[in-house]
Design an enzyme around this catalytic site. Structure first.
Site, PDB file in Angstrom:
ATOM      1  N   TYR A   1       0.829  -1.201   0.000  1.00  0.00           N
ATOM      2  CA  TYR A   1       0.000   0.000   0.000  1.00  0.00           C
ATOM      3  C   TYR A   1       0.858   1.242   0.000  1.00  0.00           C
ATOM      4  CZ  TYR A   1       0.844   0.925   5.007  1.00  0.00           C
ATOM      5  OH  TYR A   1       1.419   1.236   6.208  1.00  0.00           O
TER       6      TYR A   1
ATOM      7  N   ARG B   1       8.282   4.184  -4.709  1.00  0.00           N
ATOM      8  CA  ARG B   1       8.382   3.228  -3.597  1.00  0.00           C
ATOM      9  C   ARG B   1       7.388   2.081  -3.792  1.00  0.00           C
ATOM     10  NH1 ARG B   1       7.509   5.340   2.440  1.00  0.00           N
ATOM     11  NH2 ARG B   1       5.374   5.458   1.685  1.00  0.00           N
TER      12      ARG B   1
ATOM     13  N   HIS C   1      -1.141 -21.161  -0.425  1.00  0.00           N
ATOM     14  CA  HIS C   1      -0.111 -20.204  -0.016  1.00  0.00           C
ATOM     15  C   HIS C   1       0.783 -19.771  -1.173  1.00  0.00           C
ATOM     16  CE1 HIS C   1      -1.474 -21.600   3.843  1.00  0.00           C
ATOM     17  NE2 HIS C   1      -0.684 -20.759   4.478  1.00  0.00           N
TER      18      HIS C   1
ATOM     19  N   GLU D   1      11.671   2.499  14.389  1.00  0.00           N
ATOM     20  CA  GLU D   1      10.739   3.530  13.897  1.00  0.00           C
ATOM     21  C   GLU D   1       9.448   3.406  14.678  1.00  0.00           C
ATOM     22  OE1 GLU D   1       9.465   2.767   9.830  1.00  0.00           O
ATOM     23  OE2 GLU D   1       9.543   0.613  10.169  1.00  0.00           O
TER      24      GLU D   1
ATOM     25  N   ARG E   1      -7.647 -20.467  -2.468  1.00  0.00           N
ATOM     26  CA  ARG E   1      -6.661 -20.323  -1.407  1.00  0.00           C
ATOM     27  C   ARG E   1      -5.566 -21.383  -1.475  1.00  0.00           C
ATOM     28  NH1 ARG E   1      -5.216 -21.520   3.758  1.00  0.00           N
ATOM     29  NH2 ARG E   1      -4.498 -19.775   5.036  1.00  0.00           N
TER      30      ARG E   1
ATOM     31  N   LYS F   1       6.581  -1.893   1.927  1.00  0.00           N
ATOM     32  CA  LYS F   1       5.362  -1.327   2.524  1.00  0.00           C
ATOM     33  C   LYS F   1       4.204  -2.309   2.342  1.00  0.00           C
ATOM     34  CE  LYS F   1       3.172   3.194   3.177  1.00  0.00           C
ATOM     35  NZ  LYS F   1       3.192   3.175   4.633  1.00  0.00           N
TER      36      LYS F   1
ATOM     37  N   LEU G   1      10.928   1.451   7.347  1.00  0.00           N
ATOM     38  CA  LEU G   1      10.379   1.897   6.062  1.00  0.00           C
ATOM     39  C   LEU G   1      11.060   3.228   5.730  1.00  0.00           C
ATOM     40  CD1 LEU G   1       8.149   1.356   3.876  1.00  0.00           C
ATOM     41  CD2 LEU G   1       6.873   3.141   5.054  1.00  0.00           C
TER      42      LEU G   1
HETATM   43  N1  PDD Z   1       2.573   5.144   7.441  1.00  0.00           N
HETATM   44  N2  PDD Z   1       7.184   3.819   9.042  1.00  0.00           N
HETATM   45  C1  PDD Z   1       6.046   3.097   9.005  1.00  0.00           C
HETATM   46  C2  PDD Z   1       6.019   1.765   9.672  1.00  0.00           C
HETATM   47  C3  PDD Z   1       4.920   3.603   8.321  1.00  0.00           C
HETATM   48  O1  PDD Z   1       3.789   2.882   8.263  1.00  0.00           O
HETATM   49  C4  PDD Z   1       4.990   4.882   7.714  1.00  0.00           C
HETATM   50  C5  PDD Z   1       3.830   5.463   6.956  1.00  0.00           C
HETATM   51  C6  PDD Z   1       6.191   5.591   7.803  1.00  0.00           C
HETATM   52  C7  PDD Z   1       6.362   6.943   7.158  1.00  0.00           C
HETATM   53  O2  PDD Z   1       6.366   6.860   5.755  1.00  0.00           O
HETATM   54  P1  PDD Z   1       5.878   8.079   4.844  1.00  0.00           P
HETATM   55  O3  PDD Z   1       6.647   9.272   5.290  1.00  0.00           O
HETATM   56  O4  PDD Z   1       6.197   7.665   3.477  1.00  0.00           O
HETATM   57  O5  PDD Z   1       4.405   8.233   5.096  1.00  0.00           O
HETATM   58  C8  PDD Z   1       7.268   5.022   8.457  1.00  0.00           C
HETATM   59  C9  PDD Z   1       1.399   5.506   6.683  1.00  0.00           C
HETATM   60  C10 PDD Z   1       1.159   6.978   6.626  1.00  0.00           C
HETATM   61  C11 PDD Z   1       0.222   4.724   7.213  1.00  0.00           C
HETATM   62  O6  PDD Z   1       0.407   3.534   7.491  1.00  0.00           O
HETATM   63  O7  PDD Z   1      -0.866   5.278   7.335  1.00  0.00           O
END
Ligand code: PDD
Length: 285
Positions: free
Chosen positions: A33, A52, A102, A182, A100, A149, A207
């Site tokens: 996403y 990304r 895996h 993070e 389904r 992501k 991320l």
């Molecule tokens: N989250 N780290 C994680 C685990 C994240 O899920 C996100 C973003 C970030 C920051 O990434 P960016 O600056 O590209 O938004 C760092 C989004 C906003 C969400 O899950 O809603």
């Protein structure tokens, strides 16, 4: 006004929009996403978010479901149909619908695409940034490829809930060496007593936030010193400032970590300046 979602080629009322029960996103969290800020009806840093996205898809061997240009049209149309001026657009792509199993579905199975968009509460965001937020720390129990992501966010969900239950806005993950990786949905930063801005280096353990990348440009423009390295909770608690970044929050000052005030317990000058100048460096299209 009722909200609209784009689902596999159709714009539908969000309340009635459905995905197939055998969608691999639903069955296996087999998807990725992106969340992009919308400001004045324009997309912020779309190019970087799409880059990304392509990387996440490639890492998981999911095909890009349509051309970049077509995806850009869908994102904009979803923003337009939802009359979003200031908010977010959410894009999810999964490995598609298949019986389904895996292992990957047969080649040629089309990926599923969902796009939603919504306005955000501007007054609430401004209040949070002027007051600052609290964070707690939790052990980082995620897999080793959180640079992708992926929609597989169960540890992040549990961490955020733990934060909520302790009256905090965010949870910072701490790795086995005791260093912050993070936040559950944000990148983590501190400003040392010497005025150096510190955030963890972008390897497979975080991320690489798009907001983080742009903030690095703002830091350079301000002539601030940057250190891309890991830091501990103790170092963060003793820092002059702390803050978090994400597309949906931009820069949000952190004023408490595990109950201890950071600096003088109020939003710091560096975080405030980075937030103020962020959009001078971001791309709006
Ligand atoms: N989250 N780290 C994680 C685990 C994240 O899920 C996100 C973003 C970030 C920051 O990434 P960016 O600056 O590209 O938004 C760092 C989004 C906003 C969400 O899950 O809603």
């Amino acid at each position: 006004m009722s909200r609209i979602a784009y689902v596999n080629g159709r714009y539908q009322a969000l309340a009635a929009a459905c995905v197939n029960v055998e969608d691999r996103g639903y069955q296996f969290s087999d998807g990725v996403y992106e969340v992009c800020e919308v400001r004045g009806g324009r997309l912020i840093d779309e190019r970087r978010h799409i880059d990304r996205l392509k990387r996440s898809l490639a890492e998981l061997r999911i095909a890009m479901p349509m051309s970049e240009a077509a995806l850009g049209v869908v994102l904009r149309e979803t923003v337009r149909r939802n009359r979003v001026r200031w908010g977010i657009v959410y894009l999810q792509i999964t490995r598609g619908i298949a019986r389904r199993d895996h292992a990957f579905p047969p080649p040629g199975t089309p990926p599923s695409v969902v796009v939603t968009a919504r306005n955000m509460d501007l007054a609430n965001a401004e209040r949070q940034s002027s007051e600052g937020v609290a964070v707690i720390s939790v052990p980082d129990n995620r897999w080793e490829r959180v640079d992708i992501k992926s929609v597989s966010l169960l540890p992040n969900v549990l961490a955020k809930q733990a934060a909520r239950e302790q009256g905090a806005r965010e949870a910072w993950f701490v790795d086995r060496q005791g260093r912050v990786t993070e936040g559950s949905s944000t990148n983590a930063w501190i400003v040392t007593r010497e005025g150096r801005v510190v955030t963890r280096h972008a390897d497979h353990a975080i991320l690489r936030g798009i907001t983080r990348t742009v903030v690095l440009d703002v830091i350079k423009a301000h002539g601030l010193t940057l250190e891309e390295r890991a830091f501990t909770i103790e170092e963060a608690q003793a820092a002059r400032e702390a803050f978090i970044t994400a597309a949906s929050q931009i820069v949000l000052p952190v004023v408490r970590i595990d109950g201890k005030p950071v600096g003088n317990g109020a939003p710091g000058l560096v975080a405030t300046a980075l937030r103020r100048d962020f959009h001078l460096h971001a791309e709006a299209t």
